[in-house]
Design a protein around this motif. Sequence first.
Motif, PDB file in Angstrom:
ATOM      1  N   ALA A  81       0.832  -1.211   0.000  1.00 12.45           N
ATOM      2  CA  ALA A  81       0.000   0.000   0.000  1.00 12.45           C
ATOM      3  C   ALA A  81       0.863   1.258   0.000  1.00 12.45           C
ATOM      4  O   ALA A  81       0.562   2.228  -0.712  1.00 12.45           O
ATOM      5  CB  ALA A  81      -0.931  -0.011   1.214  1.00 12.45           C
ATOM      6  N   LEU A  82       1.932   1.226   0.788  1.00 10.51           N
ATOM      7  CA  LEU A  82       2.840   2.376   0.812  1.00 10.51           C
ATOM      8  C   LEU A  82       3.442   2.631  -0.564  1.00 10.51           C
ATOM      9  O   LEU A  82       3.492   3.773  -1.027  1.00 10.51           O
ATOM     10  CB  LEU A  82       3.984   2.133   1.808  1.00 10.51           C
ATOM     11  CG  LEU A  82       3.655   2.378   3.255  1.00 10.51           C
ATOM     12  CD1 LEU A  82       4.777   1.878   4.135  1.00 10.51           C
ATOM     13  CD2 LEU A  82       3.434   3.851   3.481  1.00 10.51           C
ATOM     14  N   HIS A  83       3.903   1.574  -1.182  1.00  7.39           N
ATOM     15  CA  HIS A  83       4.493   1.726  -2.510  1.00  7.39           C
ATOM     16  C   HIS A  83       3.477   2.316  -3.481  1.00  7.39           C
ATOM     17  O   HIS A  83       3.784   3.214  -4.266  1.00  7.39           O
ATOM     18  CB  HIS A  83       5.011   0.380  -3.032  1.00  7.39           C
ATOM     19  CG  HIS A  83       5.625   0.489  -4.391  1.00  7.39           C
ATOM     20  ND1 HIS A  83       4.911   0.216  -5.540  1.00  7.39           N
ATOM     21  CD2 HIS A  83       6.863   0.863  -4.774  1.00  7.39           C
ATOM     22  CE1 HIS A  83       5.709   0.421  -6.584  1.00  7.39           C
ATOM     23  NE2 HIS A  83       6.895   0.798  -6.146  1.00  7.39           N
ATOM     24  N   ARG A  84       2.255   1.806  -3.422  1.00  7.37           N
ATOM     25  CA  ARG A  84       1.220   2.299  -4.334  1.00  7.37           C
ATOM     26  C   ARG A  84       0.959   3.778  -4.089  1.00  7.37           C
ATOM     27  O   ARG A  84       0.807   4.562  -5.020  1.00  7.37           O
ATOM     28  CB  ARG A  84      -0.066   1.484  -4.120  1.00  7.37           C
ATOM     29  CG  ARG A  84      -1.158   1.721  -5.081  1.00  7.37           C
ATOM     30  CD  ARG A  84      -0.880   1.549  -6.576  1.00  7.37           C
ATOM     31  NE  ARG A  84       0.237   0.762  -6.976  1.00  7.37           N
ATOM     32  CZ  ARG A  84       1.086   1.080  -7.979  1.00  7.37           C
ATOM     33  NH1 ARG A  84       0.919   2.170  -8.683  1.00  7.37           N
ATOM     34  NH2 ARG A  84       2.091   0.316  -8.287  1.00  7.37           N
ATOM     35  N   MET A  85       0.917   4.192  -2.812  1.00  4.52           N
ATOM     36  CA  MET A  85       0.619   5.589  -2.482  1.00  4.52           C
ATOM     37  C   MET A  85       1.802   6.523  -2.782  1.00  4.52           C
ATOM     38  O   MET A  85       1.596   7.700  -3.079  1.00  4.52           O
ATOM     39  CB  MET A  85       0.230   5.720  -1.012  1.00  4.52           C
ATOM     40  CG  MET A  85      -1.040   4.969  -0.637  1.00  4.52           C
ATOM     41  SD  MET A  85      -2.493   5.485  -1.550  1.00  4.52           S
ATOM     42  CE  MET A  85      -2.744   7.098  -0.872  1.00  4.52           C
ATOM     43  N   LEU A  86       3.022   6.009  -2.693  1.00  5.85           N
ATOM     44  CA  LEU A  86       4.209   6.849  -2.910  1.00  5.85           C
ATOM     45  C   LEU A  86       4.812   6.685  -4.304  1.00  5.85           C
ATOM     46  O   LEU A  86       5.807   7.326  -4.627  1.00  5.85           O
ATOM     47  CB  LEU A  86       5.269   6.531  -1.851  1.00  5.85           C
ATOM     48  CG  LEU A  86       4.860   6.796  -0.402  1.00  5.85           C
ATOM     49  CD1 LEU A  86       5.966   6.393   0.552  1.00  5.85           C
ATOM     50  CD2 LEU A  86       4.467   8.254  -0.209  1.00  5.85           C
ATOM     51  N   PHE A  87       4.213   5.842  -5.131  1.00  8.58           N
ATOM     52  CA  PHE A  87       4.732   5.563  -6.466  1.00  8.58           C
ATOM     53  C   PHE A  87       4.860   6.852  -7.274  1.00  8.58           C
ATOM     54  O   PHE A  87       3.940   7.671  -7.296  1.00  8.58           O
ATOM     55  CB  PHE A  87       3.790   4.572  -7.167  1.00  8.58           C
ATOM     56  CG  PHE A  87       4.279   4.088  -8.492  1.00  8.58           C
ATOM     57  CD1 PHE A  87       5.422   3.309  -8.578  1.00  8.58           C
ATOM     58  CD2 PHE A  87       3.600   4.408  -9.643  1.00  8.58           C
ATOM     59  CE1 PHE A  87       5.873   2.847  -9.799  1.00  8.58           C
ATOM     60  CE2 PHE A  87       4.034   3.946 -10.878  1.00  8.58           C
ATOM     61  CZ  PHE A  87       5.186   3.167 -10.953  1.00  8.58           C
ATOM     62  N   ARG A  88       6.013   7.020  -7.872  1.00  7.97           N
ATOM     63  CA  ARG A  88       6.343   8.180  -8.727  1.00  7.97           C
ATOM     64  C   ARG A  88       6.272   9.512  -7.994  1.00  7.97           C
ATOM     65  O   ARG A  88       6.016  10.548  -8.601  1.00  7.97           O
ATOM     66  CB  ARG A  88       5.449   8.212  -9.966  1.00  7.97           C
ATOM     67  CG  ARG A  88       5.714   7.053 -10.884  1.00  7.97           C
ATOM     68  CD  ARG A  88       4.942   7.191 -12.155  1.00  7.97           C
ATOM     69  NE  ARG A  88       5.308   6.087 -13.046  1.00  7.97           N
ATOM     70  CZ  ARG A  88       4.625   5.748 -14.105  1.00  7.97           C
ATOM     71  NH1 ARG A  88       3.537   6.404 -14.428  1.00  7.97           N
ATOM     72  NH2 ARG A  88       5.014   4.748 -14.845  1.00  7.97           N
ATOM     73  N   LYS A  92      11.531   7.471  -2.548  1.00  4.33           N
ATOM     74  CA  LYS A  92      12.067   6.110  -2.383  1.00  4.33           C
ATOM     75  C   LYS A  92      12.812   5.965  -1.055  1.00  4.33           C
ATOM     76  O   LYS A  92      12.701   4.943  -0.398  1.00  4.33           O
ATOM     77  CB  LYS A  92      12.978   5.765  -3.561  1.00  4.33           C
ATOM     78  CG  LYS A  92      13.577   4.379  -3.524  1.00  4.33           C
ATOM     79  CD  LYS A  92      12.625   3.262  -3.892  1.00  4.33           C
ATOM     80  CE  LYS A  92      12.139   3.267  -5.270  1.00  4.33           C
ATOM     81  NZ  LYS A  92      12.569   2.301  -6.202  1.00  4.33           N
ATOM     82  N   SER A  93      13.534   6.984  -0.647  1.00  2.00           N
ATOM     83  CA  SER A  93      14.275   6.913   0.613  1.00  2.00           C
ATOM     84  C   SER A  93      13.332   6.684   1.790  1.00  2.00           C
ATOM     85  O   SER A  93      13.575   5.816   2.640  1.00  2.00           O
ATOM     86  CB  SER A  93      15.082   8.203   0.821  1.00  2.00           C
ATOM     87  OG  SER A  93      15.784   8.143   2.034  1.00  2.00           O
ATOM     88  N   GLU A  94      12.239   7.442   1.834  1.00  2.00           N
ATOM     89  CA  GLU A  94      11.247   7.275   2.896  1.00  2.00           C
ATOM     90  C   GLU A  94      10.577   5.907   2.805  1.00  2.00           C
ATOM     91  O   GLU A  94      10.330   5.251   3.812  1.00  2.00           O
ATOM     92  CB  GLU A  94      10.185   8.375   2.826  1.00  2.00           C
ATOM     93  CG  GLU A  94      10.697   9.763   3.125  1.00  2.00           C
ATOM     94  CD  GLU A  94      11.258  10.484   1.897  1.00  2.00           C
ATOM     95  OE1 GLU A  94      11.417   9.859   0.827  1.00  2.00           O
ATOM     96  OE2 GLU A  94      11.563  11.683   2.025  1.00  2.00           O
ATOM     97  N   LEU A  95      10.301   5.471   1.581  1.00  2.00           N
ATOM     98  CA  LEU A  95       9.668   4.175   1.360  1.00  2.00           C
ATOM     99  C   LEU A  95      10.548   3.039   1.875  1.00  2.00           C
ATOM    100  O   LEU A  95      10.070   2.140   2.567  1.00  2.00           O
ATOM    101  CB  LEU A  95       9.371   3.987  -0.130  1.00  2.00           C
ATOM    102  CG  LEU A  95       8.728   2.667  -0.541  1.00  2.00           C
ATOM    103  CD1 LEU A  95       7.330   2.556   0.051  1.00  2.00           C
ATOM    104  CD2 LEU A  95       8.677   2.562  -2.053  1.00  2.00           C
TER     105      LEU A  95
END
Length: 165
Positions: A81-88, A92-95
């Motif tokens: 879910a995090l990846h989907r919300m932060l995608f593009r 990436k560092s926070e992810l």
Amino acid sequence: MAGDDYSREDESEADRLDRNYNELLQELRVSQTGVQILFAFLLSIAFQNRFTELESYQRGIYIFTLIAAACAGIFLIAPVALHRMLFRRHQKSELVALTSRLAAIGLIFLGTAILCALLLVIDVVINLTAAIVLSGVLALLLAGLWWLLPAEIRRHRPSRDLKDE
């Protein structure tokens, strides 16, 4: 060290983040499969005829185990879910940092669920004393392999690049 899987001096920050995230994803795939199998097993137990014969403390262990497995699943799947919300979004560092923490917490819940499931099954099959002893031994094994061994390796061979952690 050059060639070391954990520290590559010649890679860019973006490449390091991509590598770290890919390594986290591989770890999550293994743990997610384990938690999904355990959770499915736990969900099916309540629908067995013999479940009504459990003592109240055994049902308490079961509920605690079920909740631990659910929490493990939630924490180990949260990175998706995090990846989907932060995608593009160039975060990436926070992810990577957050995913690493979520995975660690998820593994704590997974270890708890594994040990409690063993406690319950051994109690039902043999007795409570055997269940406590065997679960205790397996808890020591789990703590040794999941925490003490890596901590000892880290202590004797600290990372040359603390950003990799």
